[in-house]
Design an enzyme around this catalytic site. Structure first.
Site, mmCIF file in Angstrom:
data_model
loop_
_atom_site.group_PDB
_atom_site.id
_atom_site.type_symbol
_atom_site.label_atom_id
_atom_site.label_comp_id
_atom_site.label_asym_id
_atom_site.label_seq_id
_atom_site.Cartn_x
_atom_site.Cartn_y
_atom_site.Cartn_z
ATOM 1 N N SER A 154 5.694 -0.869 -4.947
ATOM 2 C CA SER A 154 5.512 0.014 -3.799
ATOM 3 C C SER A 154 6.285 -0.465 -2.573
ATOM 4 C CB SER A 154 4.021 0.145 -3.455
ATOM 5 O OG SER A 154 3.526 -1.062 -2.929
ATOM 6 N N LYS A 190 1.689 -3.880 2.354
ATOM 7 C CA LYS A 190 2.325 -2.708 2.950
ATOM 8 C C LYS A 190 2.802 -3.045 4.350
ATOM 9 C CE LYS A 190 1.248 0.410 -0.297
ATOM 10 N NZ LYS A 190 0.917 -0.664 -1.269
#
Lengths: 208, 208
Positions: free
Chosen positions: B129, B166
């Site tokens: 991701s 993230k």
DNA sequence: AAAAACACTGTACATAGTCACAGTACCTGT
DNA sequence: ACAGGTACTGTGACTATGTACAGTGTTTTT
């Protein structure tokens, strides 16, 4: 040596910690309590699994007779671990050998074994031509010096006087240097114009 | 520390040998047999003397509960180069503290100063991701533990029981966790559901 | 010369600890 | 669908181990 499940690793880590802290292996009951089991036999099962997988040795009928078999010993706390100091090569002057002292930017010490293949030097990456391969501008890449490389490997190559990092492909006996960035074009070369300086074995990034 | 008699030293040496060879302390009976005593209590007396003189510690009612106290392990602790051994955290068990010893997969030693900010631990990245930020599946990221982070930093965050990496953005006072991969969606959250575990300070990749 | 430490023998007992048997439940690869 | 591994609970037998008590004789310290 077989792989461990998460739970088995937790048990193994508890034993290791016990041994390190108390100098003595835990009993089944202690393991059970630490892990939250209500039955000693849960610990027994895990120990059997660990023994079967070769991580420990159980001495039967022997109180606390758990012996660690994997490298990290109970007693030997700190060993002088082997490290190597590698030169970091910054911008490479045109025409000069890549490892020339003039090009050495700094020295970085890395423990042996940090990378599965031991690097010869580190190279500071300029540009983002390999960004889709997770190699960004400013990254340090670990390079093992070699003039041999196989198709598919990421290599440090020299074209005339320029040094570049690309994925090497061999197509129809011709080497192609593939960037990992749509904004760049593959470089198709005559074999005699290409010099492989080394292969990519690892990467270190400092986010600051 | 008091002086030992010859016999007491012999007993201490036997314990030390035992510990080194078997990784486990001997019982009174074993000491007695090794020393040629016909009674376990001869060993008991020696152990009491050794404890009184500060060479060992006896854990009462505890099988093989003999702990060496003399500085035998203190030797060879010298490090010529400042290094830190960091735990590598693999999969994080739901609900457990991220640094729980049970989650430790291995230990990796890195020299101090390799990263400008000293990391607290290493985390093995799962999934892609963050691939556009140059963080790939299998990479080790260096994390400095903190509960504070600024907009724009790459963070290790916990959402309920899941740990994720993230980029943190703060938009209109709401935290947003941005992936670096078009295939993933930003995660917009209520501030109270977000726990910052640490910030990204560096990355190590092994290309094998 | 007495007290204290040293170096044992010998008996007895409680508890610490291992381990076998029996059973439940979930998950994975064939 | 089934076998086998994983991950436990629960009971109980049997063994390993620590430790108290009671002695004997010798050496060292005060």
């Amino acid at each position: 040596m077989d792989k461990l499940t998460t739970r088995q690793r937790q048990v193994l880590n508890f034993i290791r910690r016990s041994l390190q802290k108390n100098g003595i292996a835990p009993t089944r009951a202690e393991i059970a309590e630490a892990m939250g089991f209500h039955s000693k036999n849960a610990a027994v099962d895990h120990l059997k699994a660990l023994e079967r997988k070769g991580f420990i040795r159980l001495h039967s009928d022997l109180s606390r007779g758990i012996q660690l078999l994997d490298g990290s010993e109970a007693a030997g706390d700190e060993v002088d671990l082997p490290v190597t100091t590698l030169p970091v090569i910054g911008s490479v002057a045109a025409g000069s050998p890549i490892e020339a002292i003039e090009n050495v930017e700094q020295q970085v010490t890395v423990p042996d074994g940090l990378f599965r293949q031991q690097p010869t030097y580190l190279l500071r990456v300029r540009g983002d031509s390999m960004k889709d391969a997770g190699i960004l501008d400013g990254d340090l890449i670990a390079v093992r010096k070699t003039s041999q490389a196989q198709s598919g490997q990421i290599v440090v190559a020299r074209i005339q006087d320029e040094v570049t990092v690309k994925t090497l492909l061999i197509k129809r006996n011709r080497p192609v240097l593939m960037p990992a960035n749509d904004a760049y074009r593959p470089i198709i070369m005559a074999p005699e114009d290409l010099t492989i300086e080394g292969v990519f074995v690892g990467l270190i990034r400092d986010a600051g």
